[in-house]
Write a protein that holds these residues in place. Structure first.
Motif, short mmCIF file in Angstrom:
data_model
loop_
_atom_site.label_atom_id
_atom_site.label_comp_id
_atom_site.label_asym_id
_atom_site.label_seq_id
_atom_site.Cartn_x
_atom_site.Cartn_y
_atom_site.Cartn_z
N ILE A 179 1.37 8.22 -6.53
CA ILE A 179 0.78 9.53 -6.22
C ILE A 179 1.83 10.50 -5.68
O ILE A 179 2.13 11.51 -6.30
CB ILE A 179 -0.37 9.38 -5.20
CG1 ILE A 179 -1.45 8.42 -5.74
CG2 ILE A 179 -1.00 10.75 -4.91
CD1 ILE A 179 -2.46 8.02 -4.71
N ALA A 180 2.40 10.14 -4.52
CA ALA A 180 3.16 11.14 -3.76
C ALA A 180 4.46 11.54 -4.45
O ALA A 180 4.71 12.72 -4.67
CB ALA A 180 3.44 10.62 -2.36
N LEU A 181 5.29 10.54 -4.81
CA LEU A 181 6.62 10.88 -5.31
C LEU A 181 6.59 11.62 -6.64
O LEU A 181 7.29 12.62 -6.80
CB LEU A 181 7.49 9.61 -5.39
CG LEU A 181 7.76 8.96 -4.03
CD1 LEU A 181 8.67 7.75 -4.18
CD2 LEU A 181 8.35 9.94 -3.05
N ALA B 27 0.84 -1.21 0.00
CA ALA B 27 0.00 0.00 0.00
C ALA B 27 0.87 1.25 0.00
O ALA B 27 0.65 2.18 -0.79
CB ALA B 27 -0.92 -0.01 1.22
N ILE B 28 1.88 1.26 0.88
CA ILE B 28 2.77 2.44 0.94
C ILE B 28 3.47 2.62 -0.40
O ILE B 28 3.55 3.74 -0.94
CB ILE B 28 3.83 2.28 2.06
CG1 ILE B 28 3.17 2.31 3.43
CG2 ILE B 28 4.86 3.41 1.99
CD1 ILE B 28 4.12 2.01 4.57
N TYR B 29 3.94 1.49 -0.99
CA TYR B 29 4.66 1.59 -2.26
C TYR B 29 3.76 2.20 -3.33
O TYR B 29 4.20 3.09 -4.08
CB TYR B 29 5.17 0.23 -2.71
CG TYR B 29 5.82 0.30 -4.06
CD1 TYR B 29 7.06 0.89 -4.21
CD2 TYR B 29 5.16 -0.16 -5.19
CE1 TYR B 29 7.66 1.01 -5.45
CE2 TYR B 29 5.74 -0.05 -6.44
CZ TYR B 29 6.98 0.53 -6.56
OH TYR B 29 7.57 0.65 -7.80
N VAL C 66 1.06 4.11 -2.93
CA VAL C 66 0.79 5.52 -2.64
C VAL C 66 1.99 6.38 -3.00
O VAL C 66 1.87 7.43 -3.64
CB VAL C 66 0.43 5.70 -1.14
CG1 VAL C 66 0.40 7.18 -0.78
CG2 VAL C 66 -0.90 5.06 -0.84
N MET C 67 3.18 5.90 -2.62
CA MET C 67 4.38 6.69 -2.87
C MET C 67 4.69 6.77 -4.35
O MET C 67 4.91 7.86 -4.89
CB MET C 67 5.59 6.09 -2.13
CG MET C 67 5.50 6.18 -0.63
SD MET C 67 5.22 7.84 -0.03
CE MET C 67 6.86 8.30 0.41
N ARG D 236 4.28 13.51 -7.73
CA ARG D 236 3.74 14.84 -7.46
C ARG D 236 4.81 15.73 -6.83
O ARG D 236 5.04 16.85 -7.27
CB ARG D 236 2.55 14.68 -6.51
CG ARG D 236 1.64 15.88 -6.50
CD ARG D 236 0.60 15.71 -5.42
NE ARG D 236 -0.53 14.90 -5.84
CZ ARG D 236 -1.46 14.49 -4.99
NH1 ARG D 236 -1.37 14.77 -3.70
NH2 ARG D 236 -2.48 13.77 -5.41
N ILE D 237 5.47 15.19 -5.79
CA ILE D 237 6.50 16.00 -5.11
C ILE D 237 7.65 16.30 -6.06
O ILE D 237 8.16 17.42 -6.12
CB ILE D 237 6.99 15.28 -3.83
CG1 ILE D 237 5.86 15.21 -2.81
CG2 ILE D 237 8.18 16.01 -3.22
CD1 ILE D 237 6.20 14.38 -1.59
N GLY D 238 8.04 15.27 -6.86
CA GLY D 238 9.11 15.48 -7.83
C GLY D 238 8.75 16.58 -8.82
O GLY D 238 9.57 17.45 -9.13
#
Lengths: 248, 182
Positions: free
Chosen positions: B52-54, B44-46, B48-49, B56-58
């Protein structure tokens, strides 16, 4: 377990690690939602909140939560780039996953009455051996038999090379064990010591000392939680570097 | 001591009192459960990261560094423009100063010429007046010498007569003239 009825002093420093079902009582089978599940889920929610929801605004001028997420991103990204080189960057999401999972599990475990998944050897062993197998397979896939050059020191004198190779092989296979026990051992020891001090706090005579001790150990644990997450991650990067560039 | 709940939980790893037997970390009964939920969480963390997250942040970080680079370039351009404007201003100031200096010099020269002319005129007038005055003074002086001689002759003649002599005009004149020279 030491249990002194006379002083009302009860030591069960390891009871905090007992796995209990969340709903009802009964045996813990592999799919039962337990306190482990609960705190893993809370860690997941915190990670989602910080990294996915926090960065939702995609703000050029970041909010506080977003800048925290960016800080962690930049920190791990730079670590991967520095240790593994440019070609290691494509494994960055995996390493980031490991890092945030360990970091959040460690810090959430510092909340009183919480559960610490990273103190369980089963969990850290999966992480450690996961890294070990992934890196070893990756090394052979990328380099073929040349990956074995990792164990053959070309700069060493010819006589020493076989001996060094044996040492290198042993140290290579010890890696996942030390990798996982380091994390679990640190977290478990810290929490057990906290619990022992808390047990002494029940004695009126030594309770001030015990409480000061709890505060001191708690402060130390705050450091240990961050450092262990960092150490696990950077060692993963170092092992990955060996797979990417096996030549010494 | 033992309660109902503890009894039911009790297994290989927990005693009748609900306390751990040995290290809970090493209880094999609980390991599959931890491993299963760990894998679920990690996957799940993988997702999401990595989904979505990585990215976007990148993207945000890249966009920010792009914006900063652009802003710095724009600032550099504006700075160059400002420097140009300042140079132009300085040049204009220098030109204006030189122009003013030129005008001042021309005016000074003009004034000098006029002044010289006036001074010459005044000098000429003064010289004329001086000559005139000198002539007048010479006349007066000559007149006064003549008068003195006449007065001296007359006085001498009168003195001679008064002393009972005969006034010989010729002799007296010669004597007076000789005395005047003396």
């Amino acid at each position: 377990m030491a249990e002194e009825k006379t002083g009302g002093l009860v030591f069960h420093p390891l009871d905090q690690f007992i796995v209990k079902p969340l709903f009802g009582d009964g045996a813990v089978s592999w799919y039962t939602p337990t306190n482990v599940t609960l705190w893993l889920g809370i860690a997941l929610l915190c990670i989602v909140a910080l990294f996915a929801i926090g960065s939702r605004g995609r703000a050029i001028v970041p909010t506080r939560v977003q800048s925290l997420g960016e800080l962690a991103y930049g920190f791990i990204y730079k670590m991967v780039e520095d240790v593994c080189g440019k070609d290691g960057v494509k494994y960055f999401p995996y390493i980031m996953t490991l890092f945030v999972f360990i970091l959040f599990s460690n810090y959430l475990a510092l909340i009183p009455m919480s559960y610490s998944p990273t103190s369980m050897i089963a969990i850290t062993a999966i992480l450690g051996f996961g890294v070990f197998f992934a890196v070893t397979i990756l090394g052979f896939v990328l380099n073929g038999p040349a990956f074995l050059g990792l164990f053959w020191m070309k700069d060493a004198p010819a006589i020493l090379r076989p001996i060094i190779a044996v040492i290198e092989v042993i140290s290579y296979f010890v890696r996942p064990v030390s990798h996982s026990i380091r994390l679990a051992g640190n977290i478990m020891a810290g929490h057990a010591v906290l619990k022992v001090f808390a047990g002494f706090a029940a004695l009126t005579l030594v309770s001030p000392v015990a409480i000061v001790g709890i505060v001191a150990i708690y402060g130390l644990e705050i450091l240990v939680c961050g450092i262990q997450a960092y150490v696990f991650t950077i060692l993963t990067c170092v092992y990955l570097k060996d797979a990417l560039h096996p030549a010494h | 001591m033992a309660t109902e709940t503890h009894d039911t939980v009790a297994g290989v790893c927990v005693d009748a009192g609900g306390s751990a037997l040995g290290m809970p970390q090493l209880c094999a009964d609980w390991m599959p459960n931890q491993i299963f939920w760990l894998l679920v969480t990690l996957i799940a963390i993988y997702f999401v990261m990595s989904r979505i997250a990585l990215p976007r942040i990148g993207a945000v970080l890249a966009e920010r560094s792009g914006t900063i680079t652009n802003d710095i370039a724009a600032a550099e351009e504006l700075k160059n423009k400002a420097a140009e404007a300042e140079a132009a201003y300085d040049q204009a100031l220098l030109d204006a100063r030189a122009e003013a200096q030129k005008i001042v010099n021309a005016a000074k020269a003009e004034m000098q010429v006029a002044l010289d002319v006036e001074l010459q005129k005044a000098d000429a007038q003064i010289a004329a007046k001086t000559a005139e005055s000198e002539a007048a003074i010479g006349e007066i002086r000559a007149g006064s010498v003549k008068s003195v001689t006449a007065v001296a002759k007359d006085t001498a003649k009168a003195l001679v007569v008064a002393l009972g002599g005969t006034a010989d005009a010729k002799t007296i004149t010669a004597a007076v003239t000789a005395r005047m020279k003396g």
